[in-house]
Motif scaffolding. Structure first.
Motif, PDB file in Angstrom:
ATOM      1  N   SER A 176       1.081  -1.347  -0.299  1.00  0.00           N
ATOM      2  CA  SER A 176       0.377  -0.292  -0.163  1.00  0.00           C
ATOM      3  C   SER A 176       0.400   1.166   0.168  1.00  0.00           C
ATOM      4  O   SER A 176       0.510   2.138  -0.987  1.00  0.00           O
ATOM      5  N   LEU A 177       2.283   1.368   0.870  1.00  0.00           N
ATOM      6  CA  LEU A 177       2.281   2.655   0.952  1.00  0.00           C
ATOM      7  C   LEU A 177       3.596   2.567  -0.730  1.00  0.00           C
ATOM      8  O   LEU A 177       3.650   3.477  -1.039  1.00  0.00           O
ATOM      9  N   SER A 237       2.280   5.156  -2.965  1.00  0.00           N
ATOM     10  CA  SER A 237       2.654   6.203  -2.810  1.00  0.00           C
ATOM     11  C   SER A 237       3.670   7.624  -3.835  1.00  0.00           C
ATOM     12  O   SER A 237       3.353   8.106  -3.701  1.00  0.00           O
ATOM     13  N   PHE A 285      -2.313  11.305   0.749  1.00  0.00           N
ATOM     14  CA  PHE A 285      -1.440  11.512   1.565  1.00  0.00           C
ATOM     15  C   PHE A 285      -1.572  11.557   2.766  1.00  0.00           C
ATOM     16  O   PHE A 285      -1.012  10.957   4.034  1.00  0.00           O
ATOM     17  N   VAL A 319      -2.128   7.824   3.008  1.00  0.00           N
ATOM     18  CA  VAL A 319      -0.763   7.864   3.465  1.00  0.00           C
ATOM     19  C   VAL A 319      -0.449   7.284   5.268  1.00  0.00           C
ATOM     20  O   VAL A 319       0.102   6.895   5.948  1.00  0.00           O
ATOM     21  N   VAL A 350       0.253   5.257   8.167  1.00  0.00           N
ATOM     22  CA  VAL A 350       1.157   4.729   8.769  1.00  0.00           C
ATOM     23  C   VAL A 350       0.554   5.381  10.366  1.00  0.00           C
ATOM     24  O   VAL A 350       1.215   4.459  11.246  1.00  0.00           O
ATOM     25  N   THR A 390       7.756   1.564   8.208  1.00  0.00           N
ATOM     26  CA  THR A 390       6.653   2.467   7.562  1.00  0.00           C
ATOM     27  C   THR A 390       7.866   3.775   6.964  1.00  0.00           C
ATOM     28  O   THR A 390       7.706   3.642   6.185  1.00  0.00           O
ATOM     29  N   LEU A 439       8.075   4.233   2.420  1.00  0.00           N
ATOM     30  CA  LEU A 439       8.251   5.267   2.341  1.00  0.00           C
ATOM     31  C   LEU A 439       9.421   6.210   1.787  1.00  0.00           C
ATOM     32  O   LEU A 439       9.161   6.222   0.977  1.00  0.00           O
ATOM     33  N   THR A 443      -5.108   0.020   7.187  1.00  0.00           N
ATOM     34  CA  THR A 443      -4.301   0.185   5.742  1.00  0.00           C
ATOM     35  C   THR A 443      -5.441  -0.339   4.591  1.00  0.00           C
ATOM     36  O   THR A 443      -5.186   0.068   3.648  1.00  0.00           O
ATOM     37  N   GLY A 455      -6.855   3.440   4.072  1.00  0.00           N
ATOM     38  CA  GLY A 455      -5.306   3.919   3.863  1.00  0.00           C
ATOM     39  C   GLY A 455      -5.132   3.723   2.200  1.00  0.00           C
ATOM     40  O   GLY A 455      -4.781   4.715   1.477  1.00  0.00           O
ATOM     41  N   ILE A 515      -5.436   6.479  -1.163  1.00  0.00           N
ATOM     42  CA  ILE A 515      -4.472   6.634  -1.894  1.00  0.00           C
ATOM     43  C   ILE A 515      -4.771   6.039  -3.319  1.00  0.00           C
ATOM     44  O   ILE A 515      -4.500   6.604  -3.995  1.00  0.00           O
TER      45      ILE A 515
END
Length: 301
Positions: free
Chosen positions: A99-100, A103, A132, A135, A139, A150, A154, A263, A266, A270
């Motif tokens: 998922s991150l 970004s 963000f 994000v 996080v 995390t 990023l 998660t 988020g 995103i």
């Protein structure tokens, strides 16, 4: 094989998504016995071997470039992104790590303003801000669920965004095959150096994992670039995000991981932000009579 370019692009993106998802699972399996440095090296070494037959048709022309120093810098940053991304996949909940990684397009928008002096209007800035927020939802800084790991994930996204800008600059002079060839040629020795300090020979089935990482990574990239040549980023981005549920299911099945509701929430935020950014990028590219950009959300190099 589907008859229309858009249908072929969708099929290629589905294949790319499955390859990248499989690569993430192999990285997690290999991380149980090997260091991140070694996994990155084997990904590049076996990835280069898998790539050579596809580059062979280009002949000596693939070697022509006047930008070797820029390739060295691009590859060094790319290895940094790879190490951060692979570490995150190996040590964080897999759904969170993936998922991150999505970004990256948010950071690409910011990097394009800084390095390419691109003009970004309010609507795209709004999408970046919304992204963000997604994000932050994942996080959760300041909470008991916050993990310094995390920030590593990023960091991978930030470095990946810088690489995307560099590829855009390199592509103004060199063809795609040349960019891919020199990237791998530099990736292998650069990633070998840190791997030597943590070297342990893979044992048994781990050899299968590391070979598969290289093959799936290269296969995913080849399908990705070909899909984006045939279809619009805005139409293909939703397909690329299918990697997340695939990886989440594999993590649940193989490692007993359940993605947290934060998660999932988020990642959804995103996704919405990236889908809008991709849509705007395609609109602007069409107005400028240029090709649609290829910096759509990409899991890992």
């Amino acid at each position: 094989m589907p008859s229309t370019p858009h249908a072929r692009a969708a099929l290629l993106m589905i294949g790319s998504t499955m390859f990248f998802g499989a690569m993430a699972v192999m990285i997690r399996l290999a991380s149980e016995t090997l260091s991140t440095y070694q996994i990155a090296f084997f990904r590049n070494f076996f990835g280069l071997l898998a790539l050579l037959p596809f580059l062979w048709r280009s002949g000596p022309a693939v070697l022509r470039t006047r930008q070797l120093p820029r390739y060295l810098v691009r590859s060094a940053i790319g290895v940094g992104s790879m190490l951060c991304g692979f570490w995150a996949i190996g040590h964080l909940p897999m759904a969170q790590a993936i998922s991150l990684s999505y970004s990256a397009p948010l950071f690409v928008t910011i990097a394009a303003v800084i390095f390419l002096q691109e003009k970004v209007r309010m609507r795209r800035w709004s999408a970046v801000i919304i992204g963000f927020i997604g994000v932050l939802v994942i996080v959760q800084p300041g909470s008991t669920s916050f993990s310094l790991g995390t920030l590593v994930a990023l960091s991978a996204a930030v470095l990946s965004a810088i690489v995307a800008i560099q590829i855009k600059q390199l592509s103004r002079v060199d063809p795609a095959d040349t960019i891919v060839f020199y990237t791998y040629v530099f990736w292998v020795p650069i990633s070998l150096v840190p791997a030597l300090f943590a070297w342990e020979w893979p044992q048994g089935i781990v050899w299968l994992w590391v070979v598969a990482i290289g093959a799936f990574g290269t296969g995913g990239q080849l399908l990705w670039t070909r899909a984006l040549k045939l279809g619009d980023v805005s139409a293909l981005t939703p397909i690329s995000f299918m990697q997340l549920p695939l990886v989440a299911f594999a993590a649940w099945l193989l490692f007993g991981e359940d993605p947290s509701r934060w998660t999932i929430l988020g990642a959804a935020i995103i996704f919405i932000a990236n889908a809008y950014i991709a849509h705007r990028e395609v609109q602007l590219a069409r107005r400028a009579a240029t090709n649609a950009p290829v910096e759509a959300a990409k899991p890992a190099e």
